[in-house]
Design an enzyme around this catalytic site. Structure first.
Site, PDB file in Angstrom:
ATOM      1  N   ALA A  94     -41.045  67.125 -87.521  1.00  0.00           N
ATOM      2  CA  ALA A  94     -39.925  66.318 -88.020  1.00  0.00           C
ATOM      3  C   ALA A  94     -40.197  65.937 -89.465  1.00  0.00           C
ATOM      4  CB  ALA A  94     -39.767  65.058 -87.180  1.00  0.00           C
ATOM      5  N   LYS A  95     -39.202  65.469 -90.147  1.00  0.00           N
ATOM      6  CA  LYS A  95     -39.374  64.898 -91.490  1.00  0.00           C
ATOM      7  C   LYS A  95     -38.136  64.069 -91.778  1.00  0.00           C
ATOM      8  CE  LYS A  95     -42.514  65.884 -94.601  1.00  0.00           C
ATOM      9  NZ  LYS A  95     -43.898  65.761 -94.404  1.00  0.00           N
ATOM     10  N   GLY A  96     -38.321  63.024 -92.556  1.00  0.00           N
ATOM     11  CA  GLY A  96     -37.163  62.198 -92.907  1.00  0.00           C
ATOM     12  C   GLY A  96     -37.364  61.527 -94.234  1.00  0.00           C
TER      13      GLY A  96
END
Ligand code: NAD
Length: 429
Positions: free
Chosen positions: A118-120
């Site tokens: 994931a990444k945000g």
């Protein structure tokens, strides 16, 4: 945003300045040609599970209200909860988050850590916010993405523009809303609230371990080895000091302003790291100074780019004189440069293996949090050494079995694990 609206260039051209998403998808396509994984699985891996976009309103210190855009991209969770950083930077975009989330999927898989990618982040320049504003922004962002995250669902961590303090605010906001203290919702926290000892040094430590193993693999003695390191921050300085301690001569290091060079070896302890004194490298006495470009082309045994991405390109790959490149930063070598170095028989040990100590100790932190146990720094370092050595051995075996590059081998190991997990679980419904 629905997954199928993410655009993808399926071209096999290798542009020098491709986006993180283009790089991630190209690397998937290349790795897919080497593995016996169902094409349906490869197709699924081209797309993120979801990308959440949220508006994050912030009351500024002057009383005005500004609205920022935040994202959380979740790529794949077949092997475990999503895992990846939160970035506060003006260049954050949903596509960048997807590309970086894919890298996290491969990184966790090559390390055999039971996480997906994931990444945000938020499109914001954190330097323009006061500490109070950063805290309010973080708490509101935590609330906006609260349904997406959780210790068994998706576990954020610090990234560019965020740090342990940011993670403490995030964990507190999440815990307040959930009605119980849940340290395992994020990693990279201060140790006093469930952070792990040794997390900060971990990516640099893994880079040093991988460099040490690569030096040995290519029949060199670490005590006769010269090393140049671009970037003297968390990754670069920690790697430099360990390699120095293990007997290597770290002859050149740099920060954003340029580097210092001493053929007889620098005293890495006395050169201030980015954390100790930002941009303090050039203030040190040394026989020579070099530009960041010159540092990359020094005649050394090992080159460790540990600052930013895309620094080894088709423009300088022919001039690299190091015998081995170990990637400390994420994506320091462009695909064009990778091919040139490959033709020149200069091995490049990839980022997803070399700097994976960060996510590995994040995993240890999560284990400590969910088990309510604290590990000593010594235990963290011993377990990290063992995890990194196991990944190194797996990738090395693939290099030898497939006669392929270290990067391809790392992706093959990762993709085989993800493919096997998808096959075992099947496609629902
Ligand atoms: P940092 O901020 O601690 O240090 C960065 C260093 O690079 C500083 O010395 C800075 O002056 C230098 N630098 C910045 N821009 C430069 C430029 N244009 N040319 C040369 N030097 C420059 O950062 P870090 O945490 O050490 O991260 C470095 C790289 O490693 C990044 O690519 C990051 O994504 C990657 N990485 C970091 C971690 C982590 O947990 N810290 C984990 C994995 C990968």
């Amino acid at each position: 945003m629905p997954a199928n609206t993410v655009t993808d260039s399926e071209s096999d051209d290798e542009p020098e300045h491709e986006s993180a998403l283009e790089t991630a998808r190209r690397q998937l396509r290349e790795a897919a040609t080497h593995v016996d994984v169902d094409p349906g699985v490869i197709e699924r891996l081209k797309h993120p599970t979801r990308v959440v976009e949220v508006a994050v309103p912030l009351k500024r210190d002057d009383g005005s209200v500004e609205v920022f855009t935040g994202y959380r991209a979740q790529h794949d969770d077949v092997r475990g909860p999503y895992k990846g950083g939160l970035r506060y930077h003006p260049d954050v975009s949903s596509q960048e988050c997807v590309g970086l989330a894919m890298w996290m999927t491969w990184k966790c898989a090559v390390m055999d850590i039971p996480y997906g990618g994931a990444k945000g982040g938020i499109i914001v320049n954190p330097k323009e916010l006061s500490t109070d504003e950063k805290e309010r922004l973080t708490r509101r962002f935590a609330e906006e993405i609260r349904d997406e995250v959780g210790p068994n669902q998706d576990i954020p961590a610090p990234d560019m523009g965020t740090d342990a303090k940011t993670m403490a605010w995030f964990m507190d906001a999440y815990s307040m809303q959930e009605g119980e203290t849940i340290p395992g919702v994020v990693t990279g926290k201060p140790p006093v609230i469930g952070g792990s000892y040794g997390r900060e040094e971990a990516p640099g430590r893994s880079v040093a371990i991988i460099a040490r193993e690569a030096i040995d693999y290519y029949d060199n003695d670490i005590r006769d080895t010269t090393v140049a390191i671009q970037g003297y921050g968390s990754v670069g300085a920690n790697a430099a000091r360990l390699l120095d301690e293990w007997g290597a001569d770290v002859v050149a290091v740099s920060d954003v302003n340029g580097g210092i060079y001493d053929t007889s070896g620098l005293d890495t302890q006395s050169v201030p790291s980015h954390k100790e004194e930002p941009e303090g490298v050039m203030s040190q006495e040394a026989p020579n100074t070099v530009t960041n470009e010159e540092l990359l082309e020094l005649d050394v045994d090992v080159l460790i780019p540990a600052a930013i991405g895309n620094v080894i390109t088709i423009d300088n790959a022919d001039d690299i004189k190091a015998d081995i490149v170990v990637e400390g930063a994420n994506g320091p070598t462009t695909s064009g440069a990778d091919s040139i170095l490959d033709e020149r028989d200069i091995p490049v040990v990839p980022d997803i293996l070399a700097n994976a100590g960060g996510v590995t100790v994040s995993y240890f932190e999560w284990l400590q949090d969910i088990n309510r146990r604290k590990w000593s720094k010594e235990r963290v370092q011993n377990e990290l050494e063992s995890e990194i050595m196991s990944a190194w051995d797996n990738v090395k075996a693939e290099v030898e079995a497939s006669d392929t590059s270290w990067r391809d081998a790392a992706y093959i190991v990762a993709l085989n694990r993800i493919g096997a997990a998808k096959e075992a679980r099947g496609l629902w419904p």
